[in-house]
Design a protein around this motif. Structure first.
Motif, PDB file in Angstrom:
ATOM      1  N   MET A  44       0.791  -1.093   0.141  1.00  0.00           N
ATOM      2  CA  MET A  44       0.079  -0.045   0.141  1.00  0.00           C
ATOM      3  C   MET A  44       0.811   1.275   0.112  1.00  0.00           C
ATOM      4  O   MET A  44       1.822   1.235   0.766  1.00  0.00           O
ATOM      5  N   ASP A  45       0.530   2.020  -0.743  1.00  0.00           N
ATOM      6  CA  ASP A  45       1.180   3.437  -0.949  1.00  0.00           C
ATOM      7  C   ASP A  45       0.335   4.583  -0.265  1.00  0.00           C
ATOM      8  O   ASP A  45      -0.464   4.901  -1.010  1.00  0.00           O
ATOM      9  N   TRP A  46       0.792   5.110   0.890  1.00  0.00           N
ATOM     10  CA  TRP A  46       0.036   6.077   1.488  1.00  0.00           C
ATOM     11  C   TRP A  46       0.851   6.658   2.644  1.00  0.00           C
ATOM     12  O   TRP A  46       1.873   6.369   3.091  1.00  0.00           O
ATOM     13  N   LYS A  47       0.431   7.936   2.732  1.00  0.00           N
ATOM     14  CA  LYS A  47       1.218   8.959   3.786  1.00  0.00           C
ATOM     15  C   LYS A  47       0.562   8.720   5.045  1.00  0.00           C
ATOM     16  O   LYS A  47      -0.827   8.612   5.040  1.00  0.00           O
ATOM     17  N   GLU A  48       0.987   9.120   6.309  1.00  0.00           N
ATOM     18  CA  GLU A  48       0.364   9.166   7.368  1.00  0.00           C
ATOM     19  C   GLU A  48      -0.883   9.937   7.516  1.00  0.00           C
ATOM     20  O   GLU A  48      -0.620  11.338   7.075  1.00  0.00           O
ATOM     21  N   GLY A  49      -1.898   9.600   7.868  1.00  0.00           N
ATOM     22  CA  GLY A  49      -3.165  10.460   7.976  1.00  0.00           C
ATOM     23  C   GLY A  49      -3.829  10.499   6.595  1.00  0.00           C
ATOM     24  O   GLY A  49      -4.849  11.073   6.610  1.00  0.00           O
ATOM     25  N   ILE A  50      -3.537   9.805   5.745  1.00  0.00           N
ATOM     26  CA  ILE A  50      -4.242   9.732   4.275  1.00  0.00           C
ATOM     27  C   ILE A  50      -4.219   8.244   3.890  1.00  0.00           C
ATOM     28  O   ILE A  50      -3.171   7.645   3.544  1.00  0.00           O
ATOM     29  N   LEU A  51      -5.230   7.822   3.861  1.00  0.00           N
ATOM     30  CA  LEU A  51      -5.395   6.209   3.533  1.00  0.00           C
ATOM     31  C   LEU A  51      -6.116   6.329   1.843  1.00  0.00           C
ATOM     32  O   LEU A  51      -6.752   7.302   1.319  1.00  0.00           O
ATOM     33  N   PRO A  52      -5.519   5.138   1.210  1.00  0.00           N
ATOM     34  CA  PRO A  52      -5.742   5.111  -0.245  1.00  0.00           C
ATOM     35  C   PRO A  52      -7.276   4.558  -0.421  1.00  0.00           C
ATOM     36  O   PRO A  52      -7.587   4.277  -1.544  1.00  0.00           O
ATOM     37  N   PHE A  53      -8.265   4.408   0.813  1.00  0.00           N
ATOM     38  CA  PHE A  53      -9.384   3.577   0.630  1.00  0.00           C
ATOM     39  C   PHE A  53     -10.453   4.291   1.889  1.00  0.00           C
ATOM     40  O   PHE A  53      -9.908   4.965   2.550  1.00  0.00           O
ATOM     41  N   GLU A  54     -11.580   4.263   1.554  1.00  0.00           N
ATOM     42  CA  GLU A  54     -12.442   4.525   2.660  1.00  0.00           C
ATOM     43  C   GLU A  54     -12.679   3.448   3.462  1.00  0.00           C
ATOM     44  O   GLU A  54     -12.806   2.516   3.433  1.00  0.00           O
ATOM     45  N   LEU A  55     -13.196   3.892   4.942  1.00  0.00           N
ATOM     46  CA  LEU A  55     -13.555   2.843   5.875  1.00  0.00           C
ATOM     47  C   LEU A  55     -14.672   3.680   6.765  1.00  0.00           C
ATOM     48  O   LEU A  55     -14.660   4.854   6.422  1.00  0.00           O
ATOM     49  N   LYS A  56     -15.498   2.880   7.372  1.00  0.00           N
ATOM     50  CA  LYS A  56     -16.652   3.523   7.892  1.00  0.00           C
ATOM     51  C   LYS A  56     -16.365   3.296   9.289  1.00  0.00           C
ATOM     52  O   LYS A  56     -16.122   2.435  10.161  1.00  0.00           O
ATOM     53  N   PRO A  57     -16.592   4.474   9.891  1.00  0.00           N
ATOM     54  CA  PRO A  57     -16.304   4.732  11.446  1.00  0.00           C
ATOM     55  C   PRO A  57     -17.473   3.781  12.180  1.00  0.00           C
ATOM     56  O   PRO A  57     -18.410   4.351  11.777  1.00  0.00           O
ATOM     57  N   GLU A  58     -17.107   2.865  12.939  1.00  0.00           N
ATOM     58  CA  GLU A  58     -18.020   1.960  13.773  1.00  0.00           C
ATOM     59  C   GLU A  58     -17.316   1.030  14.411  1.00  0.00           C
ATOM     60  O   GLU A  58     -15.769   0.958  14.351  1.00  0.00           O
ATOM     61  N   HIS A  59     -17.847   0.820  15.354  1.00  0.00           N
ATOM     62  CA  HIS A  59     -17.130  -0.583  16.350  1.00  0.00           C
ATOM     63  C   HIS A  59     -17.053  -1.707  15.583  1.00  0.00           C
ATOM     64  O   HIS A  59     -17.943  -2.064  14.598  1.00  0.00           O
ATOM     65  N   PRO A  60     -16.293  -2.748  15.934  1.00  0.00           N
ATOM     66  CA  PRO A  60     -16.129  -3.977  15.037  1.00  0.00           C
ATOM     67  C   PRO A  60     -17.655  -4.682  15.102  1.00  0.00           C
ATOM     68  O   PRO A  60     -17.993  -5.215  14.200  1.00  0.00           O
ATOM     69  N   HIS A  61     -18.165  -4.616  16.008  1.00  0.00           N
ATOM     70  CA  HIS A  61     -19.531  -5.396  16.324  1.00  0.00           C
ATOM     71  C   HIS A  61     -20.562  -4.859  15.361  1.00  0.00           C
ATOM     72  O   HIS A  61     -21.425  -5.517  14.936  1.00  0.00           O
ATOM     73  N   GLU A  62     -20.551  -3.571  15.052  1.00  0.00           N
ATOM     74  CA  GLU A  62     -21.426  -3.053  14.162  1.00  0.00           C
ATOM     75  C   GLU A  62     -20.937  -3.477  12.675  1.00  0.00           C
ATOM     76  O   GLU A  62     -21.982  -3.266  11.828  1.00  0.00           O
ATOM     77  N   ALA A  63     -19.803  -3.856  12.393  1.00  0.00           N
ATOM     78  CA  ALA A  63     -19.466  -4.463  11.202  1.00  0.00           C
ATOM     79  C   ALA A  63     -19.823  -5.881  11.095  1.00  0.00           C
ATOM     80  O   ALA A  63     -19.441  -6.392  10.167  1.00  0.00           O
ATOM     81  N   GLY A  64     -20.087  -6.418  12.144  1.00  0.00           N
ATOM     82  CA  GLY A  64     -20.502  -7.985  12.046  1.00  0.00           C
ATOM     83  C   GLY A  64     -19.245  -8.677  12.456  1.00  0.00           C
ATOM     84  O   GLY A  64     -19.249  -9.778  12.309  1.00  0.00           O
ATOM     85  N   VAL A  65     -18.392  -8.056  13.081  1.00  0.00           N
ATOM     86  CA  VAL A  65     -17.078  -8.537  13.564  1.00  0.00           C
ATOM     87  C   VAL A  65     -17.160  -8.841  15.029  1.00  0.00           C
ATOM     88  O   VAL A  65     -17.301  -7.904  15.936  1.00  0.00           O
ATOM     89  N   GLU A  66     -16.919  -9.897  15.652  1.00  0.00           N
ATOM     90  CA  GLU A  66     -16.786 -10.418  16.949  1.00  0.00           C
ATOM     91  C   GLU A  66     -15.611  -9.454  17.696  1.00  0.00           C
ATOM     92  O   GLU A  66     -14.435  -9.692  17.205  1.00  0.00           O
ATOM     93  N   GLU A  67     -16.127  -8.967  18.594  1.00  0.00           N
ATOM     94  CA  GLU A  67     -14.971  -8.055  19.403  1.00  0.00           C
ATOM     95  C   GLU A  67     -14.298  -9.167  20.218  1.00  0.00           C
ATOM     96  O   GLU A  67     -14.798  -9.895  20.890  1.00  0.00           O
ATOM     97  N   LEU A  68     -13.088  -9.302  20.131  1.00  0.00           N
ATOM     98  CA  LEU A  68     -11.982 -10.036  20.820  1.00  0.00           C
ATOM     99  C   LEU A  68     -11.192  -9.431  21.754  1.00  0.00           C
ATOM    100  O   LEU A  68     -10.816  -8.334  21.273  1.00  0.00           O
ATOM    101  N   VAL A  69     -10.625 -10.073  22.926  1.00  0.00           N
ATOM    102  CA  VAL A  69      -9.565  -9.336  23.537  1.00  0.00           C
ATOM    103  C   VAL A  69      -8.423 -10.422  23.393  1.00  0.00           C
ATOM    104  O   VAL A  69      -8.648 -11.436  23.594  1.00  0.00           O
ATOM    105  N   PRO A  70      -7.425  -9.643  23.102  1.00  0.00           N
ATOM    106  CA  PRO A  70      -6.066 -10.660  23.020  1.00  0.00           C
ATOM    107  C   PRO A  70      -5.546 -11.084  24.461  1.00  0.00           C
ATOM    108  O   PRO A  70      -6.092 -10.553  25.518  1.00  0.00           O
ATOM    109  N   GLU A  71      -4.809 -11.922  24.204  1.00  0.00           N
ATOM    110  CA  GLU A  71      -4.110 -12.561  25.280  1.00  0.00           C
ATOM    111  C   GLU A  71      -3.234 -11.591  26.199  1.00  0.00           C
ATOM    112  O   GLU A  71      -2.969 -10.324  25.668  1.00  0.00           O
ATOM    113  N   LEU A  72      -3.278 -11.608  27.385  1.00  0.00           N
ATOM    114  CA  LEU A  72      -2.596 -10.326  28.056  1.00  0.00           C
ATOM    115  C   LEU A  72      -1.197 -10.257  27.655  1.00  0.00           C
ATOM    116  O   LEU A  72      -1.048  -8.843  27.658  1.00  0.00           O
ATOM    117  N   ALA A  73      -0.385 -11.039  27.236  1.00  0.00           N
ATOM    118  CA  ALA A  73       0.888 -10.707  26.811  1.00  0.00           C
ATOM    119  C   ALA A  73       0.964  -9.785  25.365  1.00  0.00           C
ATOM    120  O   ALA A  73       1.792  -9.144  24.900  1.00  0.00           O
TER     121      ALA A  73
END
Length: 90
Positions: free
Chosen positions: A1-30
């Motif tokens: 991907m070719d992009w500069k900090e603060g400028i994305l080459p594509f759009e994303l929808k601001p939302e929580h993962p669960h709103e996008a149908g993605v189960e929110e997970l918590v990683p291992e403590l480490a």
């Protein structure tokens, strides 16, 4: 991907993962610190798109819990992939 900090080459929808149908997970403590660092690294770019700090943190932690590790470009591409898979963006 070719992009500069603060400028994305594509759009994303601001939302929580669960709103996008993605189960929110918590990683291992480490891995939690890695998720926090990734969220911090992505914050400027995602805030420009309207993401809140909570949304950014939840996406980063879920990404790390799912993938184990990754860089900023992979993380942003993964969010896009998840939103596309669930029909939130074209």
């Amino acid at each position: 991907m070719d992009w500069k900090e603060g400028i994305l080459p594509f759009e994303l929808k601001p939302e929580h993962p669960h709103e996008a149908g993605v189960e929110e997970l918590v990683p291992e403590l480490a891995q939690i610190e890695g998720g926090r660092l990734l969220a911090h690294e992505a914050a400027a770019s995602l805030r420009e798109l309207g993401f809140t700090d909570d949304e950014i943190r939840e996406w980063a932690l879920t990404y790390i819990a799912t993938r184990g590790s990754g860089d900023l470009e992979s993380f942003l591409a993964w969010i896009r992939e998840m939103e596309r898979a669930h029909g939130d963006i074209a």
